[in-house]
Design an enzyme around this catalytic site. Sequence first.
Site, short mmCIF file in Angstrom:
data_model
loop_
_atom_site.label_atom_id
_atom_site.label_comp_id
_atom_site.label_asym_id
_atom_site.label_seq_id
_atom_site.Cartn_x
_atom_site.Cartn_y
_atom_site.Cartn_z
N SER A 124 9.89 -24.25 -30.95
CA SER A 124 9.80 -23.40 -29.85
C SER A 124 10.43 -23.98 -29.07
O SER A 124 11.73 -23.52 -27.90
CB SER A 124 8.54 -23.89 -30.06
OG SER A 124 6.91 -23.42 -29.32
N HIS A 125 9.77 -24.03 -27.56
CA HIS A 125 10.02 -24.96 -26.21
C HIS A 125 10.45 -25.95 -26.29
O HIS A 125 11.31 -26.87 -25.28
CB HIS A 125 8.46 -25.62 -25.07
CG HIS A 125 7.90 -26.07 -26.21
ND1 HIS A 125 7.15 -25.52 -27.01
CD2 HIS A 125 7.16 -27.11 -25.58
CE1 HIS A 125 5.88 -26.59 -27.63
NE2 HIS A 125 6.01 -27.71 -26.16
N ASP A 300 9.81 -19.13 -23.46
CA ASP A 300 10.77 -20.30 -23.82
C ASP A 300 11.62 -19.99 -25.48
O ASP A 300 11.65 -19.32 -24.99
CB ASP A 300 9.57 -21.35 -24.69
CG ASP A 300 8.80 -20.38 -26.17
OD1 ASP A 300 8.86 -19.71 -26.04
OD2 ASP A 300 8.63 -21.27 -26.57
N ASP A 302 11.46 -19.70 -28.34
CA ASP A 302 11.29 -18.79 -29.91
C ASP A 302 10.87 -17.77 -29.30
O ASP A 302 10.21 -16.71 -29.32
CB ASP A 302 10.83 -19.29 -30.59
CG ASP A 302 9.64 -20.01 -30.02
OD1 ASP A 302 9.17 -20.38 -28.99
OD2 ASP A 302 8.69 -19.68 -31.20
N ASP A 304 7.64 -16.99 -27.40
CA ASP A 304 6.56 -16.62 -28.28
C ASP A 304 4.99 -17.15 -26.98
O ASP A 304 4.43 -16.57 -26.79
CB ASP A 304 5.81 -17.70 -29.24
CG ASP A 304 5.55 -19.19 -28.61
OD1 ASP A 304 6.52 -19.42 -28.18
OD2 ASP A 304 5.65 -19.24 -30.08
N ARG A 305 5.76 -17.89 -25.86
CA ARG A 305 5.27 -18.93 -24.55
C ARG A 305 5.38 -18.11 -23.46
O ARG A 305 7.31 -17.40 -23.00
CB ARG A 305 5.22 -19.55 -24.34
CG ARG A 305 4.84 -21.30 -25.65
CD ARG A 305 5.01 -22.45 -25.50
NE ARG A 305 4.38 -23.31 -26.49
CZ ARG A 305 4.64 -24.25 -26.98
NH1 ARG A 305 3.34 -24.49 -25.29
NH2 ARG A 305 3.71 -25.28 -27.53
N LYS A 400 1.58 -15.50 -30.51
CA LYS A 400 1.74 -15.22 -29.86
C LYS A 400 2.99 -14.66 -29.35
O LYS A 400 3.67 -14.73 -29.62
CB LYS A 400 1.46 -16.86 -28.84
CG LYS A 400 1.95 -18.15 -29.35
CD LYS A 400 1.79 -18.62 -28.50
CE LYS A 400 2.72 -20.40 -28.81
NZ LYS A 400 2.18 -21.25 -30.19
#
Length: 621
Positions: A124-125, A300, A302, A304-305, A400
Amino acid sequence: MVAFRVTRVGTTPFDGQKPGTSGLRKKVKVFTQPHYLQNFVQATFNALGSDKVKGATLVISGDGRYFSKDAIQVITKMAAANGVRRVWVGQHGLMSTPAVSAVVRDRVGADGSKANGAFILTASHNPGGPHEDFGVKYNMENGGPAPEGVTNKIYENTTTIKEYLIAEGLPDADISKTGVSSFEGPDGKFDVDVFDSTIDYVKLMKSIFDFPSIQKLLSSPKFGFCYDALHGVAGYYAKRIFVEELGGKESSLLNCVPKEDFGGGHPDPNLTYAKELVARMGLSKSHSEPNPPEFGAAADGDADRNMILGKRFFVTPSDSVAIIAANAVEAIPYFSGGLKGVARSMPTSAALDVVAKSLNLKFYEVPTGWKFFGNLMDAGMCSICGEESFGTGSDHIREKDGVWAVLAWLSILANKNKDNLGGEKLVSVEDIVRQHWATYGRHYYTRYDYENVDAAGAKELMAHLVKLQSSLDEVNNDDTLTDSDDSPSRGVKFASKAKTTEGSQIGSGSMDLMLEKLLEWVELWGDSSQEQGEASDGRRIKAIIASCPKYKQDKKKGDMYLVTWEGEPLHRASWLMDKDFRCTKARCAKTPDIYGFGRKNIWKALECSSHVENSRGCTYL
C-alpha cells in the site's frame, strides 16, 4: 505445448506470518528468504480448500514495487501446481488494488471465465525497494479482502506447514506483452493470460461518472488540474483517464511513471510526503507555486488512497467522504437513484454522520478495515464509505478507490460549474467545502501515529484503555468496538458526558485532565517501547482527537477522543495529522503548522481566542 510436473517441496514454518487488516507485510529481505513467500501462498491455498482452488481463475498482480515480478512468477507456478485452471496477470505485473477488485467482479475472459479470487502484491502506502516493504494479500470472489475467518485459517496453516507444491518445468511468463500462453500439467490445461487492466477499469469508471461533463470542466482555461501518483501504480491509469479520456494536459501529471522504489519516496498521499504536489498547490511554506491550479490530488502506492487539494486549500479525508455523499445523487449518474446508506470507520470524524441524518440516510460505523464496509455493501446497505486514513470508495467495487474519489470530486466541481464555465470565477474546492460547513457544521479532527511499536505491547495498551474507560466518570464508557468475528477490540472511544442545551462541550477541567493523562500515557508507552527494527515487529497506535462544532460560532464544541490499534505492520516512525485548522481572526487567516505544537494547545482551543504570529503562522493559545 509445454508440459510441467508438480513437485512437493519440504519446508518448516516461519514465525509471524499472520495477515493484518491488509494482508501480510514485511521487509523485502524477509520475503526473499527461501520458502518464505511459498509458505504463505500454500497456506492460503490450503485455507481456501481444493474445491475453491482446482479449476479456479485467479488474478495475480500488484503495484509494481520491488520483488513483485519475481513473486508473480512464484505464485503463478504454485497456482499451476495446486490445480488452478488459469491466472490473469496485468501487463508488466501492474494492477491497482481497486482495479483488481473490479477485474475480479466484472471481467469475463474470452472463454467466458470469471475470476474466483486474487493475490494482490502490495504494501500500500509503505515505501518500496530492496530494503523496504513488500506485501501479499488475498481477495475473495466478491473482489474484497479475505474475511478474518479465512485469514485466521491462513495463519493457522503457516504455523504447521510441512510442504508446498510448485510446477517444475513451467517457464516464467512474459508479462511485458499481452496474450495467452497455454501449458499442460497433471490436472490438464493451464493458461497465463496477460492483459491491459486499464481497459476494464476505464470501462467501469465511464459507467459511473459523466465523462463529457468532466471533460468540459478540464477544458476550461480557468480550471487548472494536477495529479500526483507518487510513482505508484496510479500513474498507469492516470494518463489513460485524465489525458486520453478526459482531455487533460499531460503536464498536469506528476510522478506518473510507476517505479519499483517509488522514486525513492514514500507513496503516502498526505501533506508530509506529497511535497511536490503540496508546493504546486500553494500549500508549501518554503517554495509554493505563485499561481496554483484549482484542483490537485494524489494517490498512494497501490492507488486505493487519495488526497484532495484545492488552491491553497486542504480537504480532510473526513470532510471529503461527507461532501461526496452530500453531492453524489446530483453530481454522479451512478447514484442518481439515491444512496442505500453511508458508512465510516470508527476513527473518522462525525462529518458523515451529520450528512446522513440531514439527508435521512442509513448510517453505519465500522471497525478499521475495508472488509467491514464490504460486508455492508454485499448486503445492499451502503453506497458510499470512507476512513480518516485517506480512503474513500463506493459499492462499485469492494476496495477503497483513489481514482474514483478524484473523479467524484471532479464530478462535483463540474456540476457546480455547469452553468458557470464562461463566468468570471469558477466555484472552487474551497467554496464547496465552506458551503458544506455552513450547511452541516465543521468537524475538526487530528491524529497521532505511533509506529514501530511492539505488537504485544499494543495489545496490552488496548486492554489498559478498556479498563480505563470504566474508571473515568467524566466520559461515556460503553464504546469499545469489536468486529463481527469477536476479535479483540479494534478501538476504544472516549466521549465527554458534559452536556449543555447546545450539546457536548470541551472545557471542563476534569475532561482536559483526563485527555492529557490519556495521551501522555500513550506517548510514554510509545516512547519506551518504540523499536526501529523490522516492519514485522511493529504495529500502529493511533491517538485521535475529533471535535464536532455546532452551527453558530459562539456555541461550544462537541468532542470525541479515541485510541485505536491497527494490526498492520509499518516501519517508518512519523507523526501524521489531518491538519485543517484555521484561525478565525481576520488578521490571522492562515492554516497553521500544527506539527510543532504541544498537545494541550490543540485540544484546549481549536479556534484562536488570542494568538501570536511567528514563522510557523498562528499559534493556538
